[in-house]
Write a protein that holds these residues in place. Structure first.
Motif, PDB file in Angstrom:
ATOM      1  N   TYR A  91      -1.273 -10.154   4.082  1.00 38.75           N
ATOM      2  CA  TYR A  91      -0.821 -11.230   2.667  1.00 38.75           C
ATOM      3  C   TYR A  91      -2.838 -12.542   2.871  1.00 38.75           C
ATOM      4  N   ASP A 141      -6.028 -10.840   1.906  1.00 39.06           N
ATOM      5  CA  ASP A 141      -6.226 -11.010   0.904  1.00 39.06           C
ATOM      6  C   ASP A 141      -6.793 -11.862  -0.165  1.00 39.06           C
ATOM      7  N   LYS A 145      -8.787 -10.875  -3.112  1.00 41.53           N
ATOM      8  CA  LYS A 145      -6.977 -10.003  -3.855  1.00 41.53           C
ATOM      9  C   LYS A 145      -6.329  -9.899  -4.806  1.00 41.53           C
ATOM     10  N   ILE A 146      -5.953 -11.360  -4.006  1.00 38.85           N
ATOM     11  CA  ILE A 146      -4.049 -12.207  -4.393  1.00 38.85           C
ATOM     12  C   ILE A 146      -4.539 -13.631  -4.892  1.00 38.85           C
ATOM     13  N   THR A 147      -3.364 -13.672  -5.000  1.00 39.57           N
ATOM     14  CA  THR A 147      -3.279 -15.118  -5.638  1.00 39.57           C
ATOM     15  C   THR A 147      -1.887 -15.951  -4.457  1.00 39.57           C
ATOM     16  N   GLN A 197       0.610 -17.327  -2.855  1.00 42.53           N
ATOM     17  CA  GLN A 197       2.435 -17.826  -3.899  1.00 42.53           C
ATOM     18  C   GLN A 197       2.899 -18.926  -3.365  1.00 42.53           C
ATOM     19  N   TYR A 231       9.463 -12.847   0.598  1.00 45.12           N
ATOM     20  CA  TYR A 231       8.322 -11.102   0.738  1.00 45.12           C
ATOM     21  C   TYR A 231       7.879 -10.844   2.063  1.00 45.12           C
ATOM     22  N   ARG A 266       2.421  -4.785   1.480  1.00 46.40           N
ATOM     23  CA  ARG A 266       1.319  -5.521   0.918  1.00 46.40           C
ATOM     24  C   ARG A 266       2.040  -6.363  -0.449  1.00 46.40           C
ATOM     25  N   TYR A 267       1.442  -7.289  -0.469  1.00 45.85           N
ATOM     26  CA  TYR A 267       1.428  -8.471  -1.437  1.00 45.85           C
ATOM     27  C   TYR A 267       1.720  -8.505  -2.961  1.00 45.85           C
ATOM     28  N   ASP A 268       0.994  -7.532  -3.015  1.00 49.68           N
ATOM     29  CA  ASP A 268       0.484  -7.054  -4.707  1.00 49.68           C
ATOM     30  C   ASP A 268       1.485  -5.475  -5.371  1.00 49.68           C
ATOM     31  N   ARG A 269       1.860  -5.702  -4.432  1.00 46.99           N
ATOM     32  CA  ARG A 269       3.180  -4.185  -4.333  1.00 46.99           C
ATOM     33  C   ARG A 269       3.793  -4.545  -5.420  1.00 46.99           C
ATOM     34  N   GLU A 300       5.195  -8.212  -5.108  1.00 46.93           N
ATOM     35  CA  GLU A 300       4.995  -9.525  -6.039  1.00 46.93           C
ATOM     36  C   GLU A 300       6.760  -9.121  -6.900  1.00 46.93           C
TER      37      GLU A 300
END
Length: 478
Positions: A123, A126, A131-133, A135, A144, A158-161, A163
């Protein structure tokens, strides 16, 4: 509260009912409350939850800071803070006893610390790589990290998968829920019909390694390989099944690893979420295979060194990791030689035979490494492997010797039939057949008949025998 306890499924039923009773936007709150409750119940002491909550707060704050300022020093510092509890708990006593020669410490061990530590590192990395913002809601970030179906043994999400899946809420979908039920049943089959029964033999031989040599070690190595896979795959299958009950899809963590045709292929199929984590956050940042063969080999060694350390403290885990690095390096270096041998032996005319030879060889090398992994220490592991080649006692397969290891002939039959079923299902799935889809297309009466038959078989044959008891999931200890 474990994944194979009645208490757990009463809790899941209540959580599912509450989840679908409240509005979509608030359903993530049910998951958060359920995850906190599960985590609290899974711990022997309430102190462990303080450790994970403190880690979550540190990671949450670090994520917001990295969102504003993507400094490498900030990333390294935050990762070190997150890793520190894991490092102390997993390696502290080894360092104290083996190096400082002091007494061990009774560390507080939060459930799933090895898994959520890697999850948090991915996290933060990334966010740093844009790659992600980050939280901004601390409660959502806690969900999460603590989502209860996957926190004990993964898969490592993975966080993006995750969220959108965790926070958006899901309408009831019969197909997804029924698919979850299939996965839970399959997990019980793997755990109770194969893993726990194989564990009886494995524990007997490894716990009395001075009494069992030669072919006994071969039997233990084969059964431990099967036990470890069935046990870990069972937990993942149950995790995915329970997540499906809420409409959430967790990533696949296995793809029939013992059908691999090389050790490299094995690591594309075994513990996929860990393999991808090691690839994305260790191997590729080191340069991957982009900087020549020598550097590629060094990167492989470092990556598998990290994998060994992650699995546990002690030389045997490091050697286990190095064995897999050496396997892959040797595989790359001998590729042209093996291709010539295949051509010379005419195996290209029999592709199925060639594939099975590769599978058997790969399984053997992986099994030898598993013996080191399972042994009490490195010295004993090496002695057991040595005896497997040195002592020739094949007579144990023709007399009653194997019946003296804790299972009678009926239990051996159940175990072997279950392994054959696992192999047959794996081969069919390898060719693209989906059993869940095939069953779901049947009339509801036939489907329920199949459910009842499977449940009856697992209840009848899965847990029986004097003194037999369901074992804890193996990977929960890593």
């Amino acid at each position: 509260m474990t994944y194979v306890s009645i208490e757990f499924y009463i809790f899941v039923l209540i959580a599912v009912l509450l989840y679908y009773m409240i509005p979509l936007k608030g359903r993530w709150i049910v998951l958060l409350c359920g995850s906190i409750f599960f985590y609290w119940k899974a711990l022997e002491t309430g102190t462990g939850i303080i450790v994970i909550l403190a880690t979550i707060l540190i990671a949450y704050g670090a994520g917001l800071l990295l969102q504003k300022k993507r400094h490498k020093a900030l990333l390294i510092g935050s990762v070190l803070l997150v890793v520190l509890p894991w490092l102390c708990i997993k390696n502290g006593n080894y360092f104290l006893q083996s190096i400082l020669k002091r007494d061990a410490v009774a560390w507080i061990v939060p459930v799933g610390i090895s898994f959520y530590t890697l999850q948090i590192i991915s996290y933060l990395a990334d966010i740093y790589q844009n790659k992600i913002t980050a939280q901004r809601n601390p409660a959502k970030f806690a969900l999460y990290v603590m989502f209860f179906p996957q926190i004990v043994q993964g898969p490592i999400p993975r966080y993006d998968r995750m969220e959108a899946q965790l926070f958006s809420g899901h309408a009831f979908c019969e197909r997804t829920v029924v698919g979850g039920f299939y996965k839970i049943l399959w997990g019980f089959f793997l755990k109770l019909m194969i893993a726990d029964r194989a564990a009886v033999i494995v524990n007997e031989i490894f716990d009395h390694h001075d009494q069992y040599v030669g072919c006994y070690v071969l039997v233990a190595g084969i059964l431990y390989s099967i036990e470890l896979y069935a046990d870990f795959a069972a937990c993942i299958s149950i995790s995915k099944g329970v997540a499906n009950l809420f409409g959430i899809h967790l990533a696949d963590n296995f793809h029939h690893p013992y059908l691999a045709t090389s050790v490299k292929d094995f690591w594309h199929r075994w513990h996929i979420s860990l393999s991808e984590w090691l690839r994305d956050y260790i191997y590729i940042p080191l340069g991957g295979s982009r900087k020549g063969k020598v550097r590629t080999y060094i990167n492989l060694v470092i990556t598998f060194l990290v994998s060994g350390i992650w699995h546990g403290a002690g030389l045997r885990f490091i050697v286990w990791g190095m064995m897999h690095a050496v396997y892959q390096i040797a595989g790359q270096m001998t590729h042209s030689i093996r291709e010539k041998a295949v051509k010379l032996l005419g195996l290209r005319k029999a592709p199925e035979l060639c594939i099975w030879i590769q599978r058997i060889c790969t399984f053997f090398f992986v099994m030898v490494a598993w013996i080191i992994f399972r042994a009490p220490n490195l010295t004993i592991g090496l002695q057991m492997i040595g005896s497997m080649f040195r002592v020739h006692n094949m007579w144990i397969f023709t007399n009653d010797a194997l019946l003296m290891l804790g299972l009678d002939w009926k239990e051996w039959i159940v175990l072997l039939i279950s392994i054959v079923i696992l192999l047959a299902v794996s081969l069919k799935q390898e060719k693209g057949l989906s059993f869940s889809e095939a069953i779901y297309r049947q009339p509801i009466g036939i489907r329920w008949m199949l459910y009842l038959v499977v449940i009856f078989a697992i209840m009848t044959y899965g847990v029986y025998g004097v003194g037999y008891d369901s074992q804890a999931f193996i990977y929960g200890g890593f």
